[in-house]
Design a protein around this motif. Structure first.
Motif, PDB file in Angstrom:
ATOM      1  N   ILE A   1       0.839  -1.203   0.000  1.00 57.12           N
ATOM      2  CA  ILE A   1       0.000   0.000   0.000  1.00 57.12           C
ATOM      3  C   ILE A   1       0.872   1.250   0.000  1.00 57.12           C
ATOM      4  O   ILE A   1       0.599   2.228  -0.711  1.00 57.12           O
ATOM      5  CB  ILE A   1      -0.946  -0.010   1.217  1.00 57.12           C
ATOM      6  CG1 ILE A   1      -1.967  -1.141   1.082  1.00 57.12           C
ATOM      7  CG2 ILE A   1      -1.661   1.341   1.337  1.00 57.12           C
ATOM      8  CD1 ILE A   1      -2.901  -1.267   2.263  1.00 57.12           C
ATOM      9  N   ASP A   2       1.955   1.247   0.813  1.00 52.35           N
ATOM     10  CA  ASP A   2       2.836   2.416   0.869  1.00 52.35           C
ATOM     11  C   ASP A   2       3.479   2.704  -0.484  1.00 52.35           C
ATOM     12  O   ASP A   2       3.736   3.869  -0.829  1.00 52.35           O
ATOM     13  CB  ASP A   2       3.932   2.210   1.922  1.00 52.35           C
ATOM     14  CG  ASP A   2       3.393   2.321   3.343  1.00 52.35           C
ATOM     15  OD1 ASP A   2       2.276   2.857   3.494  1.00 52.35           O
ATOM     16  OD2 ASP A   2       4.074   1.873   4.280  1.00 52.35           O
ATOM     17  N   GLU A   3       3.727   1.655  -1.260  1.00 51.44           N
ATOM     18  CA  GLU A   3       4.317   1.861  -2.585  1.00 51.44           C
ATOM     19  C   GLU A   3       3.319   2.532  -3.517  1.00 51.44           C
ATOM     20  O   GLU A   3       3.694   3.394  -4.319  1.00 51.44           O
ATOM     21  CB  GLU A   3       4.787   0.527  -3.154  1.00 51.44           C
ATOM     22  CG  GLU A   3       5.978  -0.073  -2.405  1.00 51.44           C
ATOM     23  CD  GLU A   3       6.384  -1.438  -2.933  1.00 51.44           C
ATOM     24  OE1 GLU A   3       7.600  -1.693  -3.020  1.00 51.44           O
ATOM     25  OE2 GLU A   3       5.477  -2.245  -3.263  1.00 51.44           O
ATOM     26  N   PHE A   4       2.040   2.154  -3.420  1.00 52.23           N
ATOM     27  CA  PHE A   4       1.014   2.820  -4.217  1.00 52.23           C
ATOM     28  C   PHE A   4       0.881   4.285  -3.796  1.00 52.23           C
ATOM     29  O   PHE A   4       0.678   5.172  -4.641  1.00 52.23           O
ATOM     30  CB  PHE A   4      -0.329   2.109  -4.058  1.00 52.23           C
ATOM     31  CG  PHE A   4      -0.512   0.941  -4.984  1.00 52.23           C
ATOM     32  CD1 PHE A   4      -0.607   1.138  -6.356  1.00 52.23           C
ATOM     33  CD2 PHE A   4      -0.569  -0.351  -4.493  1.00 52.23           C
ATOM     34  CE1 PHE A   4      -0.775   0.069  -7.220  1.00 52.23           C
ATOM     35  CE2 PHE A   4      -0.731  -1.430  -5.348  1.00 52.23           C
ATOM     36  CZ  PHE A   4      -0.833  -1.229  -6.718  1.00 52.23           C
ATOM     37  N   ARG A   5       1.016   4.550  -2.497  1.00 46.21           N
ATOM     38  CA  ARG A   5       0.954   5.933  -2.021  1.00 46.21           C
ATOM     39  C   ARG A   5       2.105   6.746  -2.584  1.00 46.21           C
ATOM     40  O   ARG A   5       1.936   7.915  -2.972  1.00 46.21           O
ATOM     41  CB  ARG A   5       0.977   5.959  -0.492  1.00 46.21           C
ATOM     42  CG  ARG A   5      -0.314   5.460   0.148  1.00 46.21           C
ATOM     43  CD  ARG A   5      -0.170   5.361   1.646  1.00 46.21           C
ATOM     44  NE  ARG A   5      -1.417   4.940   2.284  1.00 46.21           N
ATOM     45  CZ  ARG A   5      -1.502   4.519   3.545  1.00 46.21           C
ATOM     46  NH1 ARG A   5      -0.408   4.475   4.312  1.00 46.21           N
ATOM     47  NH2 ARG A   5      -2.673   4.154   4.037  1.00 46.21           N
ATOM     48  N   THR A   6       3.282   6.151  -2.628  1.00 47.11           N
ATOM     49  CA  THR A   6       4.433   6.845  -3.197  1.00 47.11           C
ATOM     50  C   THR A   6       4.231   7.116  -4.673  1.00 47.11           C
ATOM     51  O   THR A   6       4.531   8.209  -5.176  1.00 47.11           O
ATOM     52  CB  THR A   6       5.713   6.013  -2.990  1.00 47.11           C
ATOM     53  OG1 THR A   6       5.950   5.846  -1.589  1.00 47.11           O
ATOM     54  CG2 THR A   6       6.919   6.695  -3.630  1.00 47.11           C
ATOM     55  N   LEU A   7       3.712   6.127  -5.404  1.00 52.66           N
ATOM     56  CA  LEU A   7       3.428   6.312  -6.819  1.00 52.66           C
ATOM     57  C   LEU A   7       2.448   7.464  -7.021  1.00 52.66           C
ATOM     58  O   LEU A   7       2.654   8.341  -7.876  1.00 52.66           O
ATOM     59  CB  LEU A   7       2.851   5.014  -7.404  1.00 52.66           C
ATOM     60  CG  LEU A   7       2.294   5.091  -8.837  1.00 52.66           C
ATOM     61  CD1 LEU A   7       3.385   5.490  -9.819  1.00 52.66           C
ATOM     62  CD2 LEU A   7       1.661   3.757  -9.234  1.00 52.66           C
ATOM     63  N   ASN A   8       1.384   7.496  -6.231  1.00 53.51           N
ATOM     64  CA  ASN A   8       0.389   8.568  -6.350  1.00 53.51           C
ATOM     65  C   ASN A   8       0.990   9.921  -6.019  1.00 53.51           C
ATOM     66  O   ASN A   8       0.679  10.937  -6.663  1.00 53.51           O
ATOM     67  CB  ASN A   8      -0.811   8.285  -5.439  1.00 53.51           C
ATOM     68  CG  ASN A   8      -1.679   7.152  -5.944  1.00 53.51           C
ATOM     69  OD1 ASN A   8      -1.719   6.901  -7.135  1.00 53.51           O
ATOM     70  ND2 ASN A   8      -2.348   6.456  -5.047  1.00 53.51           N
ATOM     71  N   ARG A   9       1.848   9.973  -4.991  1.00 53.82           N
ATOM     72  CA  ARG A   9       2.479  11.230  -4.612  1.00 53.82           C
ATOM     73  C   ARG A   9       3.353  11.762  -5.747  1.00 53.82           C
ATOM     74  O   ARG A   9       3.317  12.951  -6.084  1.00 53.82           O
ATOM     75  CB  ARG A   9       3.334  11.050  -3.355  1.00 53.82           C
ATOM     76  CG  ARG A   9       3.869  12.383  -2.803  1.00 53.82           C
ATOM     77  CD  ARG A   9       4.842  12.180  -1.654  1.00 53.82           C
ATOM     78  NE  ARG A   9       6.192  11.974  -2.142  1.00 53.82           N
ATOM     79  CZ  ARG A   9       6.962  10.948  -1.853  1.00 53.82           C
ATOM     80  NH1 ARG A   9       6.495   9.976  -1.083  1.00 53.82           N
ATOM     81  NH2 ARG A   9       8.182  10.854  -2.327  1.00 53.82           N
TER      82      ARG A   9
END
Length: 377
Positions: free
Chosen positions: A121-129
Motif C-alpha cells: 500500500i505504501d508503494e502505491f501511495r508513493t506512486l500517487n504522490r
C-alpha cells in the motif's frame, strides 16, 4: 517490491507509453521528449521507491517532493515543469499534460496485473504522490508559459490600439489645424462653415481622448517597472556573504544552483535584507552539525525562495506569533526579536508573501513567494 518491478520492466513501460502517445489524437512527441520526459520521471520514481526502503526514507523528498501539493524544489518538479513547457511549444492543451502522466500510471497498472505483481500500500501511495507532484508542476508551468504568451499577444494588440488612436488623433488635429489656418488667413467668421469644421474636429478630439483615457491610465499603472535582476546572481551573492558569517555550531550551509533564466523585480536591498534575516535566524536555531538550505526556484507565476533549517520543529502555536515584533520563542534570546518582522515587512513591500512551514521533529521552512518575471535583456 515496486522499484524492482519498474527497473526490470523499464523498457516495456516506456514502449507502452510511447504507443499510447501515438494513439492519442493530436498528440506527437519529439525525440527529446521520448528520451527525457516520461523515461526521466520513471527513473525518478524508481529512485524514490529505493530510498524509501532505506533507514532515511524522508530523503526521497529531494527527488520527488513532499505529499500534499506544497511548493518545493525537487528533481521531479524541475523535469515536470520542463515537460509542461515542451508540450505547450508543441501547441497542445493542458489535458494532454495530464494524459502523459496518466499513460505511465495506466501502463504500470496494466503490466502489474498481467505479471501478477503484488505491491504494498505504501508503494502505491508513493506512486500517487510522485504522479500528483509531477502533474501539478507540469500543469503549473504549462499555465504560466501560456499566460506569458497571452500577455505578449495582449501587449502587441495594445500597441495596435495605441497606433490606431494616434492615427485618428493626427487626422482630427490635421483637419483642425487647416481649418484654423483658413479662418486666420481669410479673416473668416467662426460661425461659418469653416468654423463648424473646426468645432467638429475639436469635438472629435475630445471624444477620442475621453474614450482612451482609462486605457492610458491602466497602461501607466501596469508599466511601472521596478529593478529587475537575476535570481541566480542574487542567491550567489547572498551565499557568498553568508558563508563568511554563518553560525559557529558546526552546521553546514547548502545553496543548490539556481536556473539562470529566472528573474525577480523589486528593491534588491530590501529583499537581500529579508533573506539575510531568515538565514541569520536559521543559523541561530538550527541544531549543531546539521544543515541549512537556501533554495530558489519557479512555481508557475511565482518565484519561491526557501530557507530550511533543522531546529527540531516549531511546536504548537509558535508559527502564528513568530513574525510579531519582539517575539522570541526559543531558548536562545540573543537579539531583540525583530529579524523576522523586518523580513516579512521587506517581502510585503515588494509585493510578496513570507510564510513558515513547520516540519515536526525536524525543523522549519521559511518560504518567500514573489512574482515571477522574465530575465532582463
Amino acid at each position: 517490491m515496486m522499484h524492482n518491478f519498474l527497473s526490470n520492466n523499464r523498457d516495456e513501460l516506456i514502449n507502452r507509453c510511447r504507443t499510447k502517445v501515438g494513439e492519442r489524437r493530436g498528440r506527437s512527441a519529439t525525440e527529446r521528449q521520448l528520451r527525457e520526459g516520461i523515461p526521466l520521471f520513471l527513473d525518478q520514481l524508481i529512485r524514490t521507491l529505493q530510498i524509501e526502503q532505506t533507514s532515511t526514507p524522508m530523503d526521497s523528498r529531494r527527488i520527488s517532493g513532499p505529499a500534499g501539493g506544497g511548493t518545493a524544489l525537487s528533481e521531479v518538479s524541475v523535469s515536470a515543469a520542463q515537460h509542461g513547457k515542451d508540450l505547450l511549444e508543441l501547441g497542445l492543451t493542458v489535458d494532454q499534460v495530464v494524459h502523459d502522466y496518466g499513460d505511465l500510471c495506466q501502463s504500470i497498472t496494466d503490466l502489474a496485473v498481467e505479471r501478477d505483481a503484488p505491491f504494498q500500500i505504501d508503494e502505491f501511495r508513493t506512486l500517487n504522490r510522485c504522479l500528483d507532484n509531477a502533474i501539478s508542476d507540469a500543469v503549473t508551468e504549462f499555465g504560466y508559459q501560456r499566460d506569458t504568451i497571452k500577455a505578449d499577444d495582449n501587449a502587441v494588440e495594445s500597441n495596435k490600439r495605441m497606433g490606431f488612436f494616434a492615427h485618428e488623433l493626427r487626422n482630427q488635429l490635421g483637419t483642425a489645424s487647416m481649418a484654423f489656418a483658413a479662418l486666420k488667413a481669410g479673416n473668416l467668421s467662426v460661425n461659418g462653415a469653416t468654423g463648424s469644421i473646426l468645432g467638429r474636429c475639436l469635438q472629435g478630439l475630445d471624444k477620442l481622448i475621453a474614450s482612451s483615457i482609462e486605457d492610458v491610465r491602466t497602461l501607466g499603472q501596469n508599466s511601472i517597472i521596478l529593478d529587475s535582476f537575476s535570481l541566480s546572481e542574487f542567491i550567489a551573492e547572498i551565499y557568498a556573504a553568508t558563508s563568511l558569517s554563518k553560525g559557529a555550531n558546526g552546521c553546514s550551509f547548502n545553496a543548490p544552483q539556481v536556473d539562470p533564466d529566472l528573474a525577480i523585480n523589486g528593491t534588491r536591498d530590501l529583499l537581500m535584507a529579508a533573506v539575510a534575516n531568515l538565514l541569520q535566524n536559521a543559523f541561530k536555531f538550527t541544531q549543531p552539525h546539521t544543515e541549512v538550505f537556501l533554495t530558489a526556484y519557479a512555481a508557475g507565476d511565482r518565484i519561491i525562495i526557501d530557507v530550511k533549517d533543522h531546529c527540531g520543529g516549531l511546536g504548537i502555536g509558535v508559527a502564528e506569533s513568530m513574525f510579531l515584533p519582539f517575539s522570541q520563542s526559543g531558548e536562545n534570546r540573543t537579539g531583540i526579536g525583530l529579524g523576522l518582522t523586518i523580513a516579512k515587512q521587506s517581502v510585503n513591500a515588494n509585493g510578496g508573501t513570507l510564510t513558515v512551514e513547520d516540519l515536526p521533529s525536524v525543523g522549519c521552512i521559511f518560504k518567500i513567494s514573489l512574482p515571477r518575471h522574465a530575465m532582463p535583456t
